[in-house]
Structure formats: structure tokens, C-alpha cells
Design a protein around this motif. Sequence first.
Motif, short mmCIF file in Angstrom:
data_model
loop_
_atom_site.label_atom_id
_atom_site.label_comp_id
_atom_site.label_asym_id
_atom_site.label_seq_id
_atom_site.Cartn_x
_atom_site.Cartn_y
_atom_site.Cartn_z
N ASN A 261 -79.19 42.85 -28.86
CA ASN A 261 -79.88 43.64 -29.89
C ASN A 261 -79.22 43.38 -31.24
O ASN A 261 -78.55 44.25 -31.80
N ARG B 101 -81.98 46.82 -23.52
CA ARG B 101 -82.51 47.09 -24.86
C ARG B 101 -82.33 48.54 -25.28
O ARG B 101 -82.72 48.91 -26.38
N ASN B 102 -81.76 49.33 -24.42
CA ASN B 102 -81.56 50.75 -24.74
C ASN B 102 -80.24 50.89 -25.50
O ASN B 102 -79.15 50.73 -24.93
N ILE B 103 -80.34 51.20 -26.79
CA ILE B 103 -79.16 51.24 -27.65
C ILE B 103 -78.24 52.39 -27.26
O ILE B 103 -77.01 52.27 -27.26
N THR C 241 -80.29 43.07 -34.19
CA THR C 241 -80.80 43.77 -35.38
C THR C 241 -80.78 45.29 -35.22
O THR C 241 -81.47 45.99 -35.95
N SER C 242 -80.00 45.78 -34.28
CA SER C 242 -79.90 47.22 -34.08
C SER C 242 -78.90 47.81 -35.07
O SER C 242 -77.69 47.52 -35.00
#
Length: 623
Positions: free
Chosen positions: A198, A154-156, A200-201
Motif C-alpha cells: 500500500n 490491503r487493510n491499513i 500510497t496509504s
Amino acid sequence: MAEQVQSALDKFVAPLKDLLDRGVFSEEEIKTIVSRRREHEYLLRRRVARQADFLRYIEDEMTLEKLRKLRTKRINQRQERKKGEKVPERKRNGGLPVGDVHIIQLIHLLFVRVIRKFRSDVSLHLQHAAFAKESKSYNKLNTIYTEALQVHPRNIGLWIEAASYEFFGYTNPDTGEVYGGGSIQGARVLMQRGLRINATSQDLWVQYFCLELHYIQKLRGRREILQLSSQEETEEPFFADAPIPTIVYKNAINSIPSDVAFRMKFLDLCSSFPQTDKIEKCITTSIEADFSDQPEAWIARAMYVVEKEKSQTKNEELDMEKGFLVVEDETYQQPSKRQRINGTPPVLKILNEAIKALPIPDMYLRAIKFARQCMNQNLYTDEVIQQFMETLLGEIEFNTLTCELVLEQSEYLKSIGKVEKAIQCVKDFLLSNPLDVPASLQLAKLFKINTEVPEATIELRRSLKHVPVNDPLCVKVLLELFGAMMSSECRLVELKSVLEKILLLAPNNNPTFKPAFGVGSVAEACLCYLQKSADDQEIKNAICLVAESSTYCDCARDKSDEEIQMMVSFFDEAFNKLSATESDKRRNRIFHRLFDKAIQFFKACAPELSDMYCERKNEYVHS
């Protein structure tokens, strides 16, 4: 535990012996290194290991590696000077000497151990990657990023950094050499995997779009360098239409459909790359179709057009400087921006379309603000802006007027010198909205500009009747009224009445603003009232009113620097004026009370001022 520590230290025997034999470290230094490593190993193997112990061990080894590099370089230079030729390094399995690589290997091992114990800390992975780049361990970067993404999907930032390394590689800042990179397939796979997790990032979508634009630009540069013939016409649509970035954009807006600012990021990126007209048109068309009922979308489109015009103008000026457009006539003068952009500019056409498609107060307000911003930046001629504003103001219906719209309209009229028309505009609004305090303040301000101070005072008194005492605007109105009364030479009794109300409300509401009549804070009002006091009795009453009858001077906490400085001026003025009055018991009592208030006021925020007034009080008492 002791056996494990000794086993780990035994692995360092050969590397340390190599460093000792080559004279990099002395025997005493080797003993110190072994002792320090033994202490660290014991700390790492205790029952509850701490992250700080690992990081301290890593930091020590990094420092040791820097020292080893410096000494190895010095030794090699000394040997080269003696023999006159480059000294070949002793190899092991075709690589560097074992002593030169074992510290870096140990640091990598320590990073692996600490990451295994503290998997949730993403900063450890980033530190490991940074060390791999610094130590030129580029073959480990893929493994580092892969393990980090498995633990932190989850870390963009990790996805973007890993994809960036796959495509761009790493550039050594010292030599400029590029290591790794060049794999668009690997970068695409990483971006797509990140977007599956992710979806919607915004940052991931924007960076994926940017990656594809970079790839097209890279292919275009390759064709220009190789001077490929025009036979490859089948590739032209790929460069002109940019199908892959277009697909990325469409998938992005499907995942995040209702964010105008998100789509504008794609437009901003397009402006950084050449020949992106078609994809820009696709983006603007989608914004126009999906957000035609949102004022923010229209203003965003207008801002984009303005930025594009600025960029084109800047490029033209650079071309002129570089000689692409040679001007032989010495009398020729390059036209200014405002001379070049005449007629109806595209941005004003967009605003005209906006107010026709969306005739609501918010759209009118945003259009006026944007047009005024263009006028302040000298983007277009005054005639063009004024013509547009006259058309805009003529289309605003009276029943759609809001306070903000009237204020913006009056500010525009004031800026072009039509103060009378601005006054009439605000008056008409107040006829139907007599309780609107901001409009009353604006009207008083316009009266001041038009040198109609008595009318401003009347309007402020009328407004004061309608504003509640707990409203933040109440003190603001009182301060403006106090300033207007000071300008109109009102009696001291009337000023005292207004100042008493200001001091009463000041502890709970103490605004600082840009005043129309010169009084923008409570402290400034106190100073002005004291300066207006003339005879001895008035001076003493003024000081008592501020220092004794109110709680404003109790403490300087929550007061701005300007107010504190203004209170310094007030106390100094009060001491000077009080010293000039006739000496009596009341004057002595006021002096003591004034010193106490000054000491108490500055004690919390400015102790040096408090000490200064304390010394002055002692001098006054002894004298």
C-alpha cells in the motif's frame, strides 16, 4: 454428522467433569451445557453453515466463561476463609485446571473455524484479536495478526494494529501490566511490508513516521533514566537529527508528492514530540520548495506557525503555574498574549511572502480570511493586524478583484468600524460588475448598518432586475427587499406585490439565512404581512393570500423547524385577528379554509398540531 458431533462432545468430558467435581457447575447445569453445545455443533455442520451460528455459539461460550470465572473466584474465597490459607489449585502439566482453560480453548477453535469459512470478513480477525487480549492469550496474537494480514493485505488498520502490538505490546487495563511489545525490528518489518503493498496509504506513512519518533523518545528516556555520561557523543546526532524519521518522510513524499495536507500531518506529529526542530525545518522547507504556487500550502504553513505559538504560550503559562519562573514581585502581572506578541509576527511575515510570491485573487482572499481569524482569536494586537491588512489591501489591483474578495474586504472594514469605506469598496466593484447579486446584497446590508434604508431598498430593487427567477438568490433578494420595505414603512399594496412573488417562487426555492432586515424565511414574511394588516378587509385579504392563493401552506415537508414554528405563530395570529373581525359569510368561509390548511400543513411533520387544529375546528363548527 452425528458421529462428528458426538466426537466433538466427547472431548468435553474431562473438562466438564473437573468443573462438576470442584462444584463450579451442578449436574443439571452440565447437562444444559452439553445439550446447548450439541445444538450448536449440529448447526455448524449443516450443508450451508451460517456466520451468525458461529457468532452465537461464540457469544454463548463467552457468557459461560464469565460465569465460570465468577463461581471459581467465589469458591476459592470460601475455601480460603475456612482454612485460613490460600488453597492451591489442581494443576495439569504445570498449568491451570483443565476445566478452567477448556472454554477459552473452545472459543479460539470456534474463531479459527469461522475465519476459515468466511475469510473475507476482516471483523472476525479483529474480534478474535480482541478476545485474545481479553482472555490474556497473548501468545496467540502474533498468529492471529499474521493470518489476518495474509488474507487482508490491503487493510491499513490491520498493519497499524499489528505493528503497534509488536512495539508497544498490550497493556492490561485492570492491572496496568504490559505484555509483549518492545520489538522495533518486528514493527519496522510489518510497516515496510505494508508500505510495499500500500505505497500510497497516507495513514501507513504517518504511523511509520510516528513509530520512529516514539522509538527515539524511548531511547532518550532510557538515557535519562540510566544517567549515561556524555561520552556517548556519537549517539547525539541520532537524537537531534532524527535520521530515520527524516528518511521515512522523504520516501513518503516521493510516494505521495502532491498533497499539502499529507505533509502537514507530519508537522502536527512533530509538535507532539520534543526536540524535533531539525525535522520540522526539513518538512517546512520541502513544502515551501514544492508548493510555492499553491495558496493552500502558504496558509497551511501559517496555521502551523500559529499553532506552534499557541503551544509555546501555553507551556510558558504552565511553567509559571508550576513555579519554574518564580516571580517575587506581588505587583507583577503576566502580560497578555496580545501584549507579548507585538511587532511583525512570523505568521504575518509568511502571509507577506505569500502575497508577493503569488499575487492572485485566491491568495489574497485566503490571506484576508486568515488575518481576520487571527484578529478574532486575539492572537495579535489590532494595530499589527490593521497595518498588515492595509498593506494587503493596498497591493490588490482593481482588475484582480472578485466578488468573494470584495465581500471579505467589506466585512473586514465593517468589523473595524469603517462602514463608509466598505460601502465605497462595494460600490466601486458594482460599477464594473453591475450584475453581481451577492455584492448587491452586501451593499444593502451595509446601507442598513449605516441607517440608509431607502438606499438599501433602491439597491435591492436594482439587483432584482438582474437575477433570474430560477436562481436560488432570487427569493433571498425578495425577502431582503420585503424586510427593507417593512423597515421603511412602505404601503401595504407594495408589500403585497413582493409577497406574491415570494409565495410564487417559494415551493421550488425556500432559503433560510441570517437576514439583514429581519425577514429570513417565507413563513416570517407571511407573519409580518399579517401583523401589518390593520382593518378587517386587509386581514381577510392577507389570510386569503397566504392560505388560499398560494401552495406554500399545502405541506410542511422540506421545511425547517424554525419555519414550522413560525407557521404555528402565523396560524395562531390569523385565528386571533380573524376572530376580532366582523362576522359574515366570507369570514366563516375563511375560518373553515384556514382550519383545513393548518390541518393539512402539520399532518406530515407534526401530527399533534394537526390534531389540535382539528379539535379547534370541531369546537368552532359546533359553536
